[in-house]
Enzyme design. Sequence first.
Site, PDB file in Angstrom:
ATOM      1  N   CYS A 116     -27.579 -16.754 -44.711  1.00 25.14           N
ATOM      2  CA  CYS A 116     -28.088 -15.554 -44.529  1.00 25.14           C
ATOM      3  C   CYS A 116     -28.946 -14.474 -45.348  1.00 25.14           C
ATOM      4  CB  CYS A 116     -27.505 -14.929 -43.502  1.00 25.14           C
ATOM      5  SG  CYS A 116     -27.095 -15.181 -42.050  1.00 25.14           S
ATOM      6  N   HIS A 255     -29.545  -6.820 -42.713  1.00 19.44           N
ATOM      7  CA  HIS A 255     -29.067  -8.752 -42.240  1.00 19.44           C
ATOM      8  C   HIS A 255     -28.986  -8.158 -40.958  1.00 19.44           C
ATOM      9  CE1 HIS A 255     -29.007 -12.456 -41.183  1.00 19.44           C
ATOM     10  NE2 HIS A 255     -27.271 -12.273 -41.415  1.00 19.44           N
ATOM     11  N   ASN A 285     -29.354 -12.818 -34.797  1.00 19.48           N
ATOM     12  CA  ASN A 285     -29.398 -13.747 -36.208  1.00 19.48           C
ATOM     13  C   ASN A 285     -30.517 -14.648 -36.799  1.00 19.48           C
ATOM     14  OD1 ASN A 285     -28.683 -13.919 -39.304  1.00 19.48           O
ATOM     15  ND2 ASN A 285     -26.482 -14.094 -38.781  1.00 19.48           N
TER      16      ASN A 285
HETATM   17  N1  ACO Z   1     -17.816 -14.639 -24.853  1.00 23.99           N
HETATM   18  C1  ACO Z   1     -16.444 -14.338 -24.674  1.00 23.99           C
HETATM   19  N2  ACO Z   1     -15.683 -14.326 -24.877  1.00 23.99           N
HETATM   20  C2  ACO Z   1     -15.565 -15.105 -26.745  1.00 23.99           C
HETATM   21  C3  ACO Z   1     -16.991 -15.641 -26.999  1.00 23.99           C
HETATM   22  C4  ACO Z   1     -17.696 -15.203 -26.021  1.00 23.99           C
HETATM   23  N3  ACO Z   1     -18.897 -15.264 -26.421  1.00 23.99           N
HETATM   24  N4  ACO Z   1     -16.648 -15.918 -28.475  1.00 23.99           N
HETATM   25  C5  ACO Z   1     -15.179 -15.078 -28.709  1.00 23.99           C
HETATM   26  N5  ACO Z   1     -14.390 -15.245 -27.483  1.00 23.99           N
HETATM   27  C6  ACO Z   1     -13.250 -14.765 -27.527  1.00 23.99           C
HETATM   28  C7  ACO Z   1     -12.459 -15.484 -28.228  1.00 23.99           C
HETATM   29  O1  ACO Z   1     -12.255 -17.177 -28.252  1.00 23.99           O
HETATM   30  C8  ACO Z   1     -11.477 -14.629 -28.152  1.00 23.99           C
HETATM   31  O2  ACO Z   1     -10.434 -15.145 -27.800  1.00 23.99           O
HETATM   32  P1  ACO Z   1      -8.536 -14.534 -27.580  1.00 23.99           P
HETATM   33  O3  ACO Z   1      -8.019 -13.659 -27.932  1.00 23.99           O
HETATM   34  O4  ACO Z   1      -8.653 -15.416 -26.013  1.00 23.99           O
HETATM   35  O5  ACO Z   1      -8.198 -15.946 -28.735  1.00 23.99           O
HETATM   36  C9  ACO Z   1     -11.871 -13.269 -28.230  1.00 23.99           C
HETATM   37  O6  ACO Z   1     -13.091 -13.716 -27.854  1.00 23.99           O
HETATM   38  C10 ACO Z   1     -11.899 -12.035 -29.356  1.00 23.99           C
HETATM   39  O7  ACO Z   1     -12.453 -13.738 -30.553  1.00 23.99           O
HETATM   40  P2  ACO Z   1     -13.103 -13.532 -32.131  1.00 23.99           P
HETATM   41  O8  ACO Z   1     -13.610 -14.125 -32.645  1.00 23.99           O
HETATM   42  O9  ACO Z   1     -11.889 -12.387 -32.279  1.00 23.99           O
HETATM   43  O10 ACO Z   1     -13.950 -11.515 -32.049  1.00 23.99           O
HETATM   44  P3  ACO Z   1     -14.822 -10.713 -32.537  1.00 23.99           P
HETATM   45  O11 ACO Z   1     -14.271  -9.552 -32.134  1.00 23.99           O
HETATM   46  O12 ACO Z   1     -14.196 -11.421 -33.802  1.00 23.99           O
HETATM   47  O13 ACO Z   1     -16.602 -10.936 -32.469  1.00 23.99           O
HETATM   48  C11 ACO Z   1     -18.176 -11.822 -34.006  1.00 23.99           C
HETATM   49  C12 ACO Z   1     -16.843 -12.370 -33.107  1.00 23.99           C
HETATM   50  C13 ACO Z   1     -19.341 -11.994 -33.096  1.00 23.99           C
HETATM   51  C14 ACO Z   1     -18.019 -13.576 -34.633  1.00 23.99           C
HETATM   52  C15 ACO Z   1     -17.368 -11.763 -35.436  1.00 23.99           C
HETATM   53  O14 ACO Z   1     -16.206 -12.346 -35.573  1.00 23.99           O
HETATM   54  C16 ACO Z   1     -18.769 -11.298 -36.082  1.00 23.99           C
HETATM   55  O15 ACO Z   1     -19.675 -10.656 -35.790  1.00 23.99           O
HETATM   56  N6  ACO Z   1     -18.501 -12.148 -37.457  1.00 23.99           N
HETATM   57  C17 ACO Z   1     -19.638 -12.511 -38.588  1.00 23.99           C
HETATM   58  C18 ACO Z   1     -20.399 -13.098 -37.935  1.00 23.99           C
HETATM   59  C19 ACO Z   1     -21.783 -12.938 -39.441  1.00 23.99           C
HETATM   60  O16 ACO Z   1     -21.964 -11.676 -39.881  1.00 23.99           O
HETATM   61  N7  ACO Z   1     -22.384 -13.594 -39.811  1.00 23.99           N
HETATM   62  C20 ACO Z   1     -22.346 -13.213 -41.337  1.00 23.99           C
HETATM   63  C21 ACO Z   1     -24.411 -14.655 -41.216  1.00 23.99           C
HETATM   64  S1  ACO Z   1     -24.214 -15.809 -40.108  1.00 23.99           S
HETATM   65  C22 ACO Z   1     -24.921 -16.899 -41.686  1.00 23.99           C
HETATM   66  O17 ACO Z   1     -24.409 -16.651 -42.714  1.00 23.99           O
HETATM   67  C23 ACO Z   1     -25.587 -18.282 -41.304  1.00 23.99           C
END
Ligand code: ACO
Length: 332
Positions: A116, A255, A285
């Site tokens: 990214c 980003h 993204n």
């Molecule tokens: N729909 C519903 N529930 C979901 C979903 C979904 N799509 N995805 C995950 N959940 C659930 C999980 O299973 C978890 O359930 P549990 O508590 O029963 O275990 C709960 O939601 C919370 O999951 P988390 O992963 O803790 O959710 P979080 O608030 O962290 O959000 C996310 C996830 C959006 C992926 C976030 O962590 C994020 O944005 N991370 C960074 C992404 C990023 O910046 N990437 C870098 C660039 S990518 C690249 O370089 C190619």
Amino acid sequence: MSKTFAAITGVHGYVPDYVLTNEELEKMVDTSDEWITSRTGIKERRILKGVEKGTSVLGIEAVKGLLEKTGTNPEDIELLICATVTADMHFPDTANLIAAATGLTKAYTFDLSAACSGFLFALTTASQFIAAGTHKKVIVVGADKMSAIVDYTDRSTCILFGDGAGAVLLEPSGEYGVMDQQLHSDGQGQHYLYMKGGGSFHPPSAETIANKEHFIVQDGKPVFKAAVSGMSDVVSKVMARNGLTNDSVAWLVPHQANKRIIQTVASMADFPIEKVMVNIQKYGNTTAATLPLCLFDWEKRLHKGDNLILTAFGGGFTWGALYLKWAYDTPS
Ligand code: ACO
């Protein structure tokens, strides 16, 4: 001796027609529009459909549009760098394919992979050739067909990504352009964001396919935390050493990975959200394409002399910030 900067003298973006909405994703995995919107800010993303259509298709459209709108003769381009993690093939580089299809017969070309942060790394690299005085016209493309490496049965990643491309033309200027930047990498990030299969580590096999190793894997929480602290830190350093404040910076260009990450980085740098480019709701993204797609979407609102701070964080980990002085007004 006066300094030469690499000025962006044109920008163009391209996203494919197909719109993958949160509602459609609700039918594919156990998720909801409410969860996706509140956790990420994403409402829809674009997907490149059709067989034998790789990332180059997106990059070609962006470069064609860029050459046309800037009235540039393709033969005048000396170098094209394509930032991508979804190259059409391992080789030849996607940059080569884009150049061949857009008539860049005099340019040498290569791909650059920094996930990214790819566009930021490629813009920094390209700007050195202009600043050194050896190149006069360089194109930087950020392009990714993320749908090619997304597992559409994994709700934690399939909601995040989309396909798109953006391209900028760089030319020498004594006053405008890339003024400063700071880039970082940390290989410890390999444990939190990766695609295991398909390279020399795990060459493609029936086993790598069965194990779903050709898809992105992400442990979201640590990536979220590292993204916030990495971008905030480097944004404040680049601003401080250039004497910039949130008053003298016209736009923060982050980003687009998650709206909550963007909001947190903006608030840590004391930027009002009205001065932050956010289009994640439309595209999700798009990895290397997010920054040039922001510049393209905002082009008409940018003015000659505007100070912009670009920042990105991605797989690797890789991250950085870049101070750009915008070089032109767009005629309305
Ligand atoms: N729909 C519903 N529930 C979901 C979903 C979904 N799509 N995805 C995950 N959940 C659930 C999980 O299973 C978890 O359930 P549990 O508590 O029963 O275990 C709960 O939601 C919370 O999951 P988390 O992963 O803790 O959710 P979080 O608030 O962290 O959000 C996310 C996830 C959006 C992926 C976030 O962590 C994020 O944005 N991370 C960074 C992404 C990023 O910046 N990437 C870098 C660039 S990518 C690249 O370089 C190619």
